[in-house]
Scaffold this motif. Sequence first.
Motif, PDB file in Angstrom:
ATOM      1  N   ASP A  75      33.006  -0.420 -36.232  1.00 15.20           N
ATOM      2  CA  ASP A  75      31.940  -0.661 -35.256  1.00 15.20           C
ATOM      3  C   ASP A  75      31.756   0.497 -34.282  1.00 15.20           C
ATOM      4  O   ASP A  75      31.193   0.327 -33.198  1.00 15.20           O
ATOM      5  CB  ASP A  75      32.231  -1.948 -34.474  1.00 15.20           C
ATOM      6  CG  ASP A  75      32.097  -3.184 -35.337  1.00 15.20           C
ATOM      7  OD1 ASP A  75      31.045  -3.314 -35.981  1.00 15.20           O
ATOM      8  OD2 ASP A  75      33.030  -3.989 -35.389  1.00 15.20           O
ATOM      9  N   SER A  76      32.212   1.664 -34.671  1.00 17.74           N
ATOM     10  CA  SER A  76      32.119   2.825 -33.792  1.00 17.74           C
ATOM     11  C   SER A  76      30.676   3.123 -33.386  1.00 17.74           C
ATOM     12  O   SER A  76      29.791   3.217 -34.239  1.00 17.74           O
ATOM     13  CB  SER A  76      32.694   4.054 -34.504  1.00 17.74           C
ATOM     14  OG  SER A  76      32.323   5.239 -33.835  1.00 17.74           O
ATOM     15  N   PRO A  77      30.427   3.299 -32.096  1.00 15.55           N
ATOM     16  CA  PRO A  77      29.071   3.655 -31.634  1.00 15.55           C
ATOM     17  C   PRO A  77      28.840   5.169 -31.593  1.00 15.55           C
ATOM     18  O   PRO A  77      28.115   5.679 -30.742  1.00 15.55           O
ATOM     19  CB  PRO A  77      29.029   3.040 -30.236  1.00 15.55           C
ATOM     20  CG  PRO A  77      30.437   3.088 -29.752  1.00 15.55           C
ATOM     21  CD  PRO A  77      31.314   2.942 -30.974  1.00 15.55           C
ATOM     22  N   VAL A  93      25.123   5.996 -31.626  1.00 15.65           N
ATOM     23  CA  VAL A  93      24.227   5.145 -30.844  1.00 15.65           C
ATOM     24  C   VAL A  93      23.209   5.933 -30.030  1.00 15.65           C
ATOM     25  O   VAL A  93      22.068   5.490 -29.848  1.00 15.65           O
ATOM     26  CB  VAL A  93      25.052   4.191 -29.945  1.00 15.65           C
ATOM     27  CG1 VAL A  93      24.164   3.532 -28.903  1.00 15.65           C
ATOM     28  CG2 VAL A  93      25.731   3.137 -30.796  1.00 15.65           C
ATOM     29  N   TRP A 152      19.828   6.173 -31.565  1.00 10.86           N
ATOM     30  CA  TRP A 152      19.132   4.939 -31.926  1.00 10.86           C
ATOM     31  C   TRP A 152      18.047   4.594 -30.907  1.00 10.86           C
ATOM     32  O   TRP A 152      18.085   5.062 -29.765  1.00 10.86           O
ATOM     33  CB  TRP A 152      20.126   3.776 -31.984  1.00 10.86           C
ATOM     34  CG  TRP A 152      21.116   3.867 -33.101  1.00 10.86           C
ATOM     35  CD1 TRP A 152      21.232   4.849 -34.040  1.00 10.86           C
ATOM     36  CD2 TRP A 152      22.155   2.935 -33.369  1.00 10.86           C
ATOM     37  NE1 TRP A 152      22.268   4.583 -34.886  1.00 10.86           N
ATOM     38  CE2 TRP A 152      22.853   3.411 -34.499  1.00 10.86           C
ATOM     39  CE3 TRP A 152      22.558   1.739 -32.784  1.00 10.86           C
ATOM     40  CZ2 TRP A 152      23.937   2.730 -35.054  1.00 10.86           C
ATOM     41  CZ3 TRP A 152      23.637   1.060 -33.339  1.00 10.86           C
ATOM     42  CH2 TRP A 152      24.314   1.547 -34.452  1.00 10.86           C
ATOM     43  N   TRP A 170      17.929  -1.048 -29.605  1.00  9.32           N
ATOM     44  CA  TRP A 170      19.154  -1.249 -30.373  1.00  9.32           C
ATOM     45  C   TRP A 170      20.383  -0.934 -29.523  1.00  9.32           C
ATOM     46  O   TRP A 170      21.394  -1.611 -29.629  1.00  9.32           O
ATOM     47  CB  TRP A 170      19.180  -0.334 -31.601  1.00  9.32           C
ATOM     48  CG  TRP A 170      18.182  -0.665 -32.667  1.00  9.32           C
ATOM     49  CD1 TRP A 170      17.123  -1.524 -32.593  1.00  9.32           C
ATOM     50  CD2 TRP A 170      18.167  -0.115 -33.990  1.00  9.32           C
ATOM     51  NE1 TRP A 170      16.428  -1.542 -33.770  1.00  9.32           N
ATOM     52  CE2 TRP A 170      17.050  -0.682 -34.655  1.00  9.32           C
ATOM     53  CE3 TRP A 170      18.948   0.799 -34.666  1.00  9.32           C
ATOM     54  CZ2 TRP A 170      16.727  -0.367 -35.967  1.00  9.32           C
ATOM     55  CZ3 TRP A 170      18.640   1.114 -35.978  1.00  9.32           C
ATOM     56  CH2 TRP A 170      17.539   0.531 -36.624  1.00  9.32           C
ATOM     57  N   GLN A 171      20.272   0.081 -28.688  1.00 11.07           N
ATOM     58  CA  GLN A 171      21.425   0.519 -27.918  1.00 11.07           C
ATOM     59  C   GLN A 171      21.938  -0.566 -26.982  1.00 11.07           C
ATOM     60  O   GLN A 171      23.142  -0.678 -26.744  1.00 11.07           O
ATOM     61  CB  GLN A 171      21.066   1.769 -27.101  1.00 11.07           C
ATOM     62  CG  GLN A 171      20.793   3.006 -27.947  1.00 11.07           C
ATOM     63  CD  GLN A 171      20.506   4.218 -27.085  1.00 11.07           C
ATOM     64  OE1 GLN A 171      21.024   4.357 -25.986  1.00 11.07           O
ATOM     65  NE2 GLN A 171      19.658   5.112 -27.579  1.00 11.07           N
ATOM     66  N   TYR A 220      24.854  -2.802 -27.871  1.00  6.74           N
ATOM     67  CA  TYR A 220      26.217  -2.291 -27.776  1.00  6.74           C
ATOM     68  C   TYR A 220      26.808  -2.448 -26.380  1.00  6.74           C
ATOM     69  O   TYR A 220      27.984  -2.149 -26.160  1.00  6.74           O
ATOM     70  CB  TYR A 220      26.258  -0.836 -28.234  1.00  6.74           C
ATOM     71  CG  TYR A 220      26.527  -0.719 -29.720  1.00  6.74           C
ATOM     72  CD1 TYR A 220      27.786  -0.380 -30.194  1.00  6.74           C
ATOM     73  CD2 TYR A 220      25.530  -1.010 -30.647  1.00  6.74           C
ATOM     74  CE1 TYR A 220      28.046  -0.306 -31.547  1.00  6.74           C
ATOM     75  CE2 TYR A 220      25.777  -0.941 -32.007  1.00  6.74           C
ATOM     76  CZ  TYR A 220      27.041  -0.579 -32.446  1.00  6.74           C
ATOM     77  OH  TYR A 220      27.299  -0.527 -33.792  1.00  6.74           O
ATOM     78  N   ASP A 221      26.021  -2.932 -25.440  1.00  2.00           N
ATOM     79  CA  ASP A 221      26.566  -3.216 -24.117  1.00  2.00           C
ATOM     80  C   ASP A 221      27.638  -4.303 -24.202  1.00  2.00           C
ATOM     81  O   ASP A 221      28.511  -4.397 -23.338  1.00  2.00           O
ATOM     82  CB  ASP A 221      25.455  -3.668 -23.153  1.00  2.00           C
ATOM     83  CG  ASP A 221      24.476  -2.549 -22.848  1.00  2.00           C
ATOM     84  OD1 ASP A 221      24.822  -1.377 -23.086  1.00  2.00           O
ATOM     85  OD2 ASP A 221      23.359  -2.850 -22.383  1.00  2.00           O
ATOM     86  N   LEU A 235      29.598  -4.724 -26.991  1.00  2.00           N
ATOM     87  CA  LEU A 235      30.534  -4.392 -28.056  1.00  2.00           C
ATOM     88  C   LEU A 235      31.977  -4.550 -27.572  1.00  2.00           C
ATOM     89  O   LEU A 235      32.357  -3.974 -26.560  1.00  2.00           O
ATOM     90  CB  LEU A 235      30.313  -2.942 -28.511  1.00  2.00           C
ATOM     91  CG  LEU A 235      31.290  -2.388 -29.547  1.00  2.00           C
ATOM     92  CD1 LEU A 235      31.125  -3.114 -30.874  1.00  2.00           C
ATOM     93  CD2 LEU A 235      31.087  -0.884 -29.731  1.00  2.00           C
ATOM     94  N   TRP A 248      34.538   1.818 -20.876  1.00  2.00           N
ATOM     95  CA  TRP A 248      33.809   2.831 -21.633  1.00  2.00           C
ATOM     96  C   TRP A 248      34.309   4.216 -21.230  1.00  2.00           C
ATOM     97  O   TRP A 248      34.367   4.543 -20.038  1.00  2.00           O
ATOM     98  CB  TRP A 248      32.304   2.713 -21.380  1.00  2.00           C
ATOM     99  CG  TRP A 248      31.674   1.572 -22.128  1.00  2.00           C
ATOM    100  CD1 TRP A 248      31.670   0.269 -21.765  1.00  2.00           C
ATOM    101  CD2 TRP A 248      30.984   1.654 -23.375  1.00  2.00           C
ATOM    102  NE1 TRP A 248      31.013  -0.498 -22.701  1.00  2.00           N
ATOM    103  CE2 TRP A 248      30.568   0.341 -23.715  1.00  2.00           C
ATOM    104  CE3 TRP A 248      30.658   2.700 -24.245  1.00  2.00           C
ATOM    105  CZ2 TRP A 248      29.861   0.042 -24.864  1.00  2.00           C
ATOM    106  CZ3 TRP A 248      29.954   2.412 -25.406  1.00  2.00           C
ATOM    107  CH2 TRP A 248      29.564   1.104 -25.709  1.00  2.00           C
TER     108      TRP A 248
END
Length: 274
Positions: free
Chosen positions: A78-80, A83, A86, A90-91, A94-95, A97, A210
Amino acid sequence: MAFPGADLLDDVEFAPVTRGQIARGVAAAGIGAGDVLMVHVRLSALGWVVGGIDTVVRALRDAVGAEGTLVAFCGWDDSPYHVAFWPRRWQTAYDELPGFDPAVSSSRRDFGGFPERLRTWPGAIRSPHPEVSFAALGARAGELIADVEDPWGPDGTLGRLTTLGGKVLLLGAPLKTLTLCHHAEAIAAVEGKRYHSYRMPVRTSEGDVWRDYTTLDTFYGALPYDVESAVGNLARQAVAAGAGVQGRVGAAEIWTFDARRAVRAVREWIEERF
C-alpha cells in the motif's frame, strides 16, 4: 473438484516439482550450507510445485542449512510512493491510510508470493523502511536487517548482503528482477542520479505519523539508461562478467549470482558510461 495439476495428466513428460528437487537444483547452481541468500521467485515458471510457496521456502532452507539465511525484498503493497502524481480526489483517500508496520503491512503483490511468505514465516524479521523493506530468516538475519536513511546504500540490507559475501538466486524469475543492481547504482561514483521524494505514514507507539523520505528513484530510473528494462540490462552486465551461474529446476531457468562480483560488474559498467 480437480486436484492441482489435473490438467497436466495427459502430458506424459510432466512431473510435479518437489521440495527435494528444488533443493538439489539450487545446490547444483552453487547454493550451499551457510549461504546468505537473497531470493526472487516466479512460482509459475517452475510448473506445479507440490505444496506451493511453502515448499519453496522449505527447500531453500534445506539448501542453506541451519547456519544459512534467506532474504527477500518486500516493499509495501500500500505504499503511497506515487501518490503525488495522482488526481487530488484520489490523494485524499490516503489521508486514512494505516501507517506502515513492519510486523503487519503486507509485501508488494507484484513481487510474487515469496516475500510475503518469508516475511510471515516464524522467526523472520523485517526492516522498518516503508518503501524499501526487506525480510530475512536465519542465522544472520539480524546482521542484514537495517534501519538506515539510505536503504539502497552501503549499510542497507543489500550492502550488508554484499559485505557478507552473499548470493542472489533468481528461481524462475527473470533477470530484470535482480534488485541487487539498485545497490550498485547507489554506490556508483557518477553524477546525475535521480532521487524521488515522498511522504509515508508509519506506525509509532504514539500513533501514525507521516514522514518525509528521499531514496534513489528505482521505479522511474536512477539514470537515463534509455532501455526498456534498466535492471534487466544491468543484470546482463553481471552475466557477461561471469558473476552468474545458470541452472534449472523443473521447467524453470534459474540464476545464482555472487553478490560482490555482480555489484562490482554493474558498478563499473555504470561508471564507464555515466
